[in-house]
Design a protein around this motif. Sequence first.
Motif, PDB file in Angstrom:
ATOM      1  N   GLY A  32      24.797  42.204  46.793  1.00  0.00           N
ATOM      2  CA  GLY A  32      25.093  41.125  46.505  1.00  0.00           C
ATOM      3  C   GLY A  32      26.008  40.899  45.842  1.00  0.00           C
ATOM      4  O   GLY A  32      26.632  39.310  45.704  1.00  0.00           O
ATOM      5  N   GLU A  33      26.220  41.435  44.432  1.00  0.00           N
ATOM      6  CA  GLU A  33      26.915  40.981  43.316  1.00  0.00           C
ATOM      7  C   GLU A  33      28.300  40.927  43.596  1.00  0.00           C
ATOM      8  O   GLU A  33      29.452  41.703  44.585  1.00  0.00           O
ATOM      9  CB  GLU A  33      26.596  41.697  42.149  1.00  0.00           C
ATOM     10  CG  GLU A  33      25.226  41.992  41.838  1.00  0.00           C
ATOM     11  CD  GLU A  33      24.752  42.454  40.385  1.00  0.00           C
ATOM     12  OE1 GLU A  33      24.819  41.936  39.588  1.00  0.00           O
ATOM     13  OE2 GLU A  33      25.230  43.507  40.462  1.00  0.00           O
ATOM     14  N   ILE A  34      28.880  40.241  42.356  1.00  0.00           N
ATOM     15  CA  ILE A  34      30.838  40.546  42.557  1.00  0.00           C
ATOM     16  C   ILE A  34      30.529  41.127  41.174  1.00  0.00           C
ATOM     17  O   ILE A  34      30.509  40.010  40.245  1.00  0.00           O
ATOM     18  CB  ILE A  34      31.593  38.724  43.092  1.00  0.00           C
ATOM     19  CG1 ILE A  34      31.046  38.837  44.033  1.00  0.00           C
ATOM     20  CG2 ILE A  34      32.840  39.439  42.548  1.00  0.00           C
ATOM     21  CD1 ILE A  34      31.387  37.293  44.355  1.00  0.00           C
ATOM     22  N   PHE A  35      31.243  41.604  41.062  1.00  0.00           N
ATOM     23  CA  PHE A  35      30.378  43.204  40.289  1.00  0.00           C
ATOM     24  C   PHE A  35      32.782  44.038  39.208  1.00  0.00           C
ATOM     25  O   PHE A  35      32.736  44.095  40.170  1.00  0.00           O
ATOM     26  CB  PHE A  35      29.796  44.631  39.824  1.00  0.00           C
ATOM     27  CG  PHE A  35      29.828  44.959  39.023  1.00  0.00           C
ATOM     28  CD1 PHE A  35      28.129  44.824  38.908  1.00  0.00           C
ATOM     29  CD2 PHE A  35      29.944  45.814  38.425  1.00  0.00           C
ATOM     30  CE1 PHE A  35      27.631  45.195  37.160  1.00  0.00           C
ATOM     31  CE2 PHE A  35      29.545  46.466  36.923  1.00  0.00           C
ATOM     32  CZ  PHE A  35      28.352  46.433  36.524  1.00  0.00           C
ATOM     33  N   GLY A  36      32.184  43.155  37.818  1.00  0.00           N
ATOM     34  CA  GLY A  36      33.389  43.162  38.053  1.00  0.00           C
ATOM     35  C   GLY A  36      33.919  44.127  36.611  1.00  0.00           C
ATOM     36  O   GLY A  36      32.709  44.250  35.689  1.00  0.00           O
ATOM     37  N   LEU A  37      34.861  45.478  37.097  1.00  0.00           N
ATOM     38  CA  LEU A  37      34.293  46.260  36.022  1.00  0.00           C
ATOM     39  C   LEU A  37      35.991  46.491  35.480  1.00  0.00           C
ATOM     40  O   LEU A  37      37.212  46.091  35.694  1.00  0.00           O
ATOM     41  CB  LEU A  37      35.004  47.500  36.583  1.00  0.00           C
ATOM     42  CG  LEU A  37      33.825  48.385  37.193  1.00  0.00           C
ATOM     43  CD1 LEU A  37      33.803  49.349  38.153  1.00  0.00           C
ATOM     44  CD2 LEU A  37      32.733  49.001  36.474  1.00  0.00           C
ATOM     45  N   LEU A  38      35.740  45.190  33.629  1.00  0.00           N
ATOM     46  CA  LEU A  38      37.072  45.509  32.815  1.00  0.00           C
ATOM     47  C   LEU A  38      37.220  46.042  32.076  1.00  0.00           C
ATOM     48  O   LEU A  38      36.040  47.053  31.865  1.00  0.00           O
ATOM     49  CB  LEU A  38      36.636  44.151  32.578  1.00  0.00           C
ATOM     50  CG  LEU A  38      36.620  43.153  33.609  1.00  0.00           C
ATOM     51  CD1 LEU A  38      35.958  41.443  33.277  1.00  0.00           C
ATOM     52  CD2 LEU A  38      37.176  42.585  34.841  1.00  0.00           C
ATOM     53  N   GLY A  39      38.455  46.296  31.513  1.00  0.00           N
ATOM     54  CA  GLY A  39      38.509  47.269  30.598  1.00  0.00           C
ATOM     55  C   GLY A  39      40.385  47.623  30.477  1.00  0.00           C
ATOM     56  O   GLY A  39      41.468  46.907  31.229  1.00  0.00           O
ATOM     57  N   PRO A  40      41.090  47.971  29.321  1.00  0.00           N
ATOM     58  CA  PRO A  40      42.000  47.557  28.646  1.00  0.00           C
ATOM     59  C   PRO A  40      42.491  49.286  29.370  1.00  0.00           C
ATOM     60  O   PRO A  40      42.102  50.158  30.460  1.00  0.00           O
ATOM     61  CB  PRO A  40      42.109  48.392  27.128  1.00  0.00           C
ATOM     62  CG  PRO A  40      41.191  48.994  27.116  1.00  0.00           C
ATOM     63  CD  PRO A  40      40.175  48.058  28.077  1.00  0.00           C
ATOM     64  N   ASN A  41      43.842  49.164  29.685  1.00  0.00           N
ATOM     65  CA  ASN A  41      44.752  50.212  30.275  1.00  0.00           C
ATOM     66  C   ASN A  41      44.305  51.811  29.606  1.00  0.00           C
ATOM     67  O   ASN A  41      43.985  51.554  28.380  1.00  0.00           O
ATOM     68  CB  ASN A  41      46.432  50.445  29.948  1.00  0.00           C
ATOM     69  CG  ASN A  41      47.041  49.059  30.747  1.00  0.00           C
ATOM     70  OD1 ASN A  41      46.501  48.731  31.729  1.00  0.00           O
ATOM     71  ND2 ASN A  41      47.859  49.225  29.558  1.00  0.00           N
ATOM     72  N   GLY A  42      44.088  53.127  30.713  1.00  0.00           N
ATOM     73  CA  GLY A  42      43.439  53.952  29.930  1.00  0.00           C
ATOM     74  C   GLY A  42      42.239  53.755  29.761  1.00  0.00           C
ATOM     75  O   GLY A  42      41.099  55.464  29.498  1.00  0.00           O
ATOM     76  N   ALA A  43      40.986  52.848  30.200  1.00  0.00           N
ATOM     77  CA  ALA A  43      39.637  52.615  30.158  1.00  0.00           C
ATOM     78  C   ALA A  43      38.891  53.558  30.599  1.00  0.00           C
ATOM     79  O   ALA A  43      37.581  54.304  30.613  1.00  0.00           O
ATOM     80  CB  ALA A  43      39.565  51.622  30.050  1.00  0.00           C
ATOM     81  N   GLY A  44      38.999  53.577  32.022  1.00  0.00           N
ATOM     82  CA  GLY A  44      38.211  54.456  32.891  1.00  0.00           C
ATOM     83  C   GLY A  44      38.309  53.702  34.522  1.00  0.00           C
ATOM     84  O   GLY A  44      37.400  54.543  35.201  1.00  0.00           O
ATOM     85  N   LYS A  45      38.787  52.589  34.463  1.00  0.00           N
ATOM     86  CA  LYS A  45      38.427  52.291  35.927  1.00  0.00           C
ATOM     87  C   LYS A  45      39.199  52.549  37.121  1.00  0.00           C
ATOM     88  O   LYS A  45      37.875  52.894  37.968  1.00  0.00           O
ATOM     89  CB  LYS A  45      38.954  50.604  35.575  1.00  0.00           C
ATOM     90  CG  LYS A  45      39.195  49.807  34.423  1.00  0.00           C
ATOM     91  CD  LYS A  45      38.996  48.771  34.604  1.00  0.00           C
ATOM     92  CE  LYS A  45      40.384  48.338  35.003  1.00  0.00           C
ATOM     93  NZ  LYS A  45      41.215  49.141  33.648  1.00  0.00           N
ATOM     94  N   THR A  46      40.119  52.966  36.904  1.00  0.00           N
ATOM     95  CA  THR A  46      40.825  53.460  38.324  1.00  0.00           C
ATOM     96  C   THR A  46      40.056  54.554  38.437  1.00  0.00           C
ATOM     97  O   THR A  46      39.675  55.085  39.383  1.00  0.00           O
ATOM     98  CB  THR A  46      42.550  53.509  38.304  1.00  0.00           C
ATOM     99  OG1 THR A  46      42.379  52.459  37.959  1.00  0.00           O
ATOM    100  CG2 THR A  46      42.526  54.514  38.887  1.00  0.00           C
ATOM    101  N   THR A  47      39.579  55.501  37.839  1.00  0.00           N
ATOM    102  CA  THR A  47      38.926  56.968  37.953  1.00  0.00           C
ATOM    103  C   THR A  47      37.390  57.117  38.119  1.00  0.00           C
ATOM    104  O   THR A  47      37.057  57.648  39.061  1.00  0.00           O
ATOM    105  CB  THR A  47      38.941  57.860  36.516  1.00  0.00           C
ATOM    106  OG1 THR A  47      40.191  58.161  36.038  1.00  0.00           O
ATOM    107  CG2 THR A  47      37.473  58.761  36.190  1.00  0.00           C
ATOM    108  N   LEU A  48      36.863  55.789  37.672  1.00  0.00           N
ATOM    109  CA  LEU A  48      35.671  55.628  38.407  1.00  0.00           C
ATOM    110  C   LEU A  48      35.691  54.761  39.808  1.00  0.00           C
ATOM    111  O   LEU A  48      34.709  55.542  40.967  1.00  0.00           O
ATOM    112  CB  LEU A  48      34.685  54.312  37.493  1.00  0.00           C
ATOM    113  CG  LEU A  48      33.743  53.966  37.920  1.00  0.00           C
ATOM    114  CD1 LEU A  48      32.621  54.592  38.342  1.00  0.00           C
ATOM    115  CD2 LEU A  48      33.280  53.191  37.358  1.00  0.00           C
ATOM    116  N   ILE A  49      36.881  53.970  40.276  1.00  0.00           N
ATOM    117  CA  ILE A  49      36.587  53.194  41.389  1.00  0.00           C
ATOM    118  C   ILE A  49      37.218  54.446  42.385  1.00  0.00           C
ATOM    119  O   ILE A  49      36.892  54.599  43.676  1.00  0.00           O
ATOM    120  CB  ILE A  49      37.570  52.625  41.576  1.00  0.00           C
ATOM    121  CG1 ILE A  49      36.873  50.476  40.996  1.00  0.00           C
ATOM    122  CG2 ILE A  49      38.468  51.690  43.047  1.00  0.00           C
ATOM    123  CD1 ILE A  49      37.603  49.830  40.854  1.00  0.00           C
TER     124      ILE A  49
END
Length: 250
Positions: A32-49
């Motif tokens: 039920g959350e709206i969870f934000g994964l935030l970070g600069p370019n190369g932080a690892g967000k796309t890899t995690l998703i």
Amino acid sequence: MQSIIKIESLSKKYKNADQYSLNNVSLEINAGEIFGLLGPNGAGKTTLISMLCGLIKPTSGHFTIDDLNYTNDALKIKKIIGVVPQEYALYPTLTARENLHYFGSMYGLKSNDLKEKVIEALNLLGLLKFADKRIDTFSGGMKRRINLIAGILHNPKVLFLDEPTVGVDVQSKNAIIDYLKALNQNGTTIIYTSHHLAEAEDFCTNIAILDRGKIFAQGTPSNLIDSTKEARNLEEVFISLTGKDFRDEL
């Protein structure tokens, strides 16, 4: 609240890379959350998703989604998640209706049910009158809204969004955010990445800030602001944690 995503010591190092793109990350996201994964370019967000969506395999660690393990239940996980990528995943020479019927059928939706869902979604996002126009005639904001509909026709339990409002006009942005909030109110857990920090501050119920493959901070937007010295908004929290250096990469 019950966790719907559990991540334990998850790491990813790409072949021939010198460093880990994601390094020993542990995280729980509640239903039920709206969870934000935030970070600069190369932080690892796309890899995690990408790992959570089953697109790439972890180097080490593991995760579950709705108590399903990605190693044994990959097909079951794919049925309960929706993915809306930053790049348009649409066929430009097909109409909006044809695109949506194609993607809906891939999720196994039956003809009559699919037809109703497509009409309802197009109407809610102000696109019903353009249903039979080719995608390559649409503006960026219109394509972005169709891209969103394609990822949610099967009513996913968990929705992954990568920059869902990038490059759109204010009206399209507001329509997208309002639609996503309604989905969330109806029970969809949303995992969201964006570089629009003011939008994230208003939209997200919880946030994790990643940099260099690690989580630097996690909490509600207001708690992160309150716990960061002299920060007045989420952007100032972000700069305080990740610094002002450019993150240009080749």
